[in-house]
Design a protein around this motif. Structure first.
Motif, mmCIF file in Angstrom:
data_model
loop_
_atom_site.group_PDB
_atom_site.id
_atom_site.type_symbol
_atom_site.label_atom_id
_atom_site.label_comp_id
_atom_site.label_asym_id
_atom_site.label_seq_id
_atom_site.Cartn_x
_atom_site.Cartn_y
_atom_site.Cartn_z
ATOM 1 N N PHE A 123 0.860 -1.180 0.000
ATOM 2 C CA PHE A 123 0.000 0.000 0.000
ATOM 3 C C PHE A 123 0.896 1.228 0.000
ATOM 4 N N GLU A 124 0.638 2.175 -0.895
ATOM 5 C CA GLU A 124 1.453 3.382 -1.014
ATOM 6 C C GLU A 124 0.671 4.588 -0.528
ATOM 7 N N ALA A 125 1.105 5.157 0.592
ATOM 8 C CA ALA A 125 0.447 6.332 1.160
ATOM 9 C C ALA A 125 1.173 7.581 0.689
ATOM 10 N N LYS A 126 0.433 8.470 0.039
ATOM 11 C CA LYS A 126 1.039 9.645 -0.573
ATOM 12 C C LYS A 126 0.780 10.935 0.202
ATOM 13 N N ASN A 127 -0.115 10.895 1.196
ATOM 14 C CA ASN A 127 -0.437 12.081 1.984
ATOM 15 C C ASN A 127 -1.049 11.650 3.316
#
Length: 340
Positions: free
Chosen positions: A37-41
């Motif tokens: 999972f890629e959290a960008k903010n």
């Protein structure tokens, strides 16, 4: 932690920062597949914590630390980022410890990295200290997941088990399934399988059966918040295991880093208990198991009174509930842990 992907042994952390994103093993997808999972903010970080992409008190804290540092780098309103992330899950004390740590350090990314390294290193120390309690041929019961997935690496309750296995001890682990989200059956069993540690998944209500038959030598669990007197909150069902262990004369240990101890509260009565969506109980993998007319209650945690705890395994040593004053003194001398 050791992970086998397509027959290849790799090392992964549960949470890390890379390419201006917080990367997390999506724990909702295990054990069927490993997905990142890629959290960008900060919105993504709040979603990941609230919706159990990441879980386990120390791992939640590390995710918050990285998320706040990322939010600052990207020019977000930091008061709003703190509010969003801090409102996700009320029980896990590491979340609030990490937020305060990042506030003191001006949300600096190097501070977030140090926080993650400290938690990982302290978990390894818990493993080294807890390993002393595990004898040859030990049979250990654990509840929920307090492994590397719940920390960053090593784990809390699983850290001594990993160390014992690495030392060549012949051990066996009873893994409570941990309804309703099955963190034991899905996550703990997966971690043990990756390491080649002998284990069996059991129904939550089977633990007493094996205890009474003298097939359990000790219990090791993690914690989400520990009060000054040694009462502690952990995944729902922990209290039952503690009572059963005491009734059957089985040592019951809680493995947790200093970041999980909340010395601002006197007892477990002051620990806020999260109640989650009723569908987690009424459904399994999206399939309804209860009548459509039925509702459920779904507390995520329960509180175990200190009288049921044999000792707390920490990076500072093993302490009885009556000795937590000594632990507090050691933490106050520890610049990393003495966060006010």
């Amino acid at each position: 932690m050791k992970v086998v992907i397509d027959g290849e042994v790799r090392t992964l952390k549960a949470v890390w920062y890379e390419d201006d994103e917080v990367k997390l093993i999506d724990q909702r997808k295990l054990p069927e597949k490993i997905e990142i999972f890629e959290a960008k903010n900060s919105d993504d970080i709040a979603y990941a914590i609230k919706n159990m992409v990441v879980r386990g008190a120390p791992a939640i804290g590390v995710t918050a630390a990285y998320g706040l540092a990322m939010a600052k780098k990207k020019g977000e309103n930091m008061d709003e980022a703190v509010r969003k992330i801090g409102s996700t899950r009320p029980t896990a004390y590491d979340l609030f410890k990490a937020i305060r740590y990042m506030q003191i350090n001006d949300f600096d990314m190097n501070s977030a990295r140090r926080y993650a390294m400290e938690i990982s290193g302290r978990s390894r120390k818990i493993g080294e200290i807890g390993n002393q309690l595990i004898g040859q041929n030990a049979r250990i019961l654990t509840h929920c997941n307090a492994g590397a997935l719940a920390v960053v690496d090593w784990g809390t309750a699983l850290a001594p088990i990993r160390m014992a296995h690495g030392d060549g001890k012949n051990i066996f682990v009873f893994v409570d399934e941990t309804r309703p989200r099955l963190q034991g059956a899905k996550l703990t069993a997966w971690e043990l399988a990756q390491e080649g540690i002998d284990h069996a998944i059991i129904a939550d209500n089977a633990a007493g059966f094996y205890m009474r038959r003298k097939e359990v030598d000790l219990v090791i669990v993690g914690a989400d918040r520990i009060a000054s007197n040694g009462d502690f909150a952990n995944k729902i069902g922990t209290y039952e295991k503690a009572v059963l262990a005491k009734t059957n004369g089985i040592p019951f240990y809680v493995a947790a880093p200093g970041s999980t101890f909340d010395f601002s509260i006197k007892s477990g009565d002051e620990i806020p208990i999260e109640e989650r969506d009723e569908n987690e109980v009424l459904e399994i993998n999206g399939t309804r198991i209860g009548p459509v007319e039925s509702h459920s209650r779904n507390p995520a945690f329960d509180v175990t009174p200190n009288e049921y705890v044999t000792g707390f395994i920490t990076e500072y040593g093993i302490f009885k509930p009556s000795e937590l004053g000594k632990l507090k003194e050691l933490m106050e001398k520890d610049l990393f842990m003495n966060i006010k």
